[in-house]
Design an enzyme around this catalytic site. Structure first.
Site, mmCIF file in Angstrom:
data_model
loop_
_atom_site.group_PDB
_atom_site.id
_atom_site.type_symbol
_atom_site.label_atom_id
_atom_site.label_comp_id
_atom_site.label_asym_id
_atom_site.label_seq_id
_atom_site.Cartn_x
_atom_site.Cartn_y
_atom_site.Cartn_z
ATOM 1 C CD GLU A 143 9.694 24.798 35.822
ATOM 2 O OE1 GLU A 143 10.969 24.824 35.878
ATOM 3 O OE2 GLU A 143 9.096 25.680 36.585
ATOM 4 C CG ASP A 178 14.324 23.621 35.604
ATOM 5 O OD1 ASP A 178 15.363 22.791 35.726
ATOM 6 O OD2 ASP A 178 13.891 24.637 36.067
ATOM 7 C CD GLN A 204 13.185 27.946 34.194
ATOM 8 O OE1 GLN A 204 12.802 27.185 34.818
ATOM 9 N NE2 GLN A 204 13.047 29.229 34.404
ATOM 10 C CD GLU A 240 14.162 28.320 38.089
ATOM 11 O OE1 GLU A 240 13.186 29.061 38.471
ATOM 12 O OE2 GLU A 240 13.982 27.285 37.515
#
Length: 260
Positions: A143, A178, A204, A240
């Protein structure tokens, strides 16, 4: 419609951690993710999943000394054995919890002059992790994280992460996309989702810039949700974010989306 997973490390702070499973299920979530499971036995967490009809989507491998500010050990020279044993422990948890995704945090880079050495360690450790994970059908995730929230993090950009995946050459190594981190570092989310879709293993979301619910801020999430569907993404989308207030009340964005 994307399938949303509740990130229990951030959502439901009004509940004790083990009670967040039931709270997520009551709000209609079918899956959960969180940072680390290691404060609890795998059997205890599995029972919470089973009791509430939930799927475990994701968790992270051990990150080193989190309380002391460490944010992963994968790229840290001299910590190779610690990373490998920690990843083996993550695989043991995954065997019980049933998730097919494990995120490994790259760690902090003291200085750009140290990058070549850290890069070499990163590749070696990822080769180990992907080889071990492949034995049980697990995908390892990288990530990119923005340097505003995590100064000095080794991995920051989507193209950087995708290039590392190609360098390692393991089919079970993917990028955790993300949207919050990507928007802060580089933006152009839709183009990057399209460009890198084959190499994305998990998505995310959070509002930008404040990391609250995705119904406020500079990112047009309804547009991105439709794009994710169009691209054929069938994985979980992790929520998240830090709720502005009560978590359940703040999920009106999700109820509205489901009612479309």
């Amino acid at each position: 419609m994307p399938r949303f997973a509740a990130n229990l490390s951030m959502l439901y702070p009004e509940h004790e951690f083990l009670d967040r499973f039931a709270a997520a299920a009551a709000d209609g979530f079918e899956a959960v993710e969180y940072l680390f499971p290691y404060d609890y036995s795998a059997q205890e967490l599995k029972q919470r999943l089973s009791d509430n009809g939930l799927v475990q989507a994701l968790f992270n491998a051990p990150p080193g000394d989190w309380a002391a500010g460490e944010r992963g050990t994968v790229s840290l020279p001299g910590r190779e054995s610690e990373f490998c044993s920690g990843f083996d422990r993550a695989l043991e948890y995954a065997a019980v919890l049933g998730n097919s995704r494990i995120h490994v945090m790259a760690g902090l880079l003291p200085s750009e002059t140290d990058r070549p050495r850290h890069h070499g360690v990163y590749l070696e450790n990822l080769a180990y992790a992907t080889a071990q994970a492949a034995k049980t059908g697990i995908t390892v995730l990288l990530e990119p994280i923005n340097t505003r929230d995590m100064p000095g993090f080794f991995l920051n950009r989507q193209d950087q992460a995708q290039a590392i995946c190609k360098e390692v050459g393991a089919s079970n190594l993917k990028v955790q996309f993300d949207c919050y981190h990507c928007q802060i570092v580089e933006g152009d989310l839709a183009t990057k989702l399209r460009r890198d879709f084959d190499g994305i293993g998990h998505i995310q979301i959070a509002g930008v810039p404040d990391r609250h619910e995705p119904d406020q801020g500079e990112v047009n999430y309804p547009y991105l949700f439709e794009l994710i569907d169009q691209l054929g993404y069938d994985g979980w989308v992790g929520c998240e974010y830090r709720p502005r207030g009560n978590t359940s009340a703040g999920l009106q964005w999700l109820r509205d989306w489901k009612a479309r």
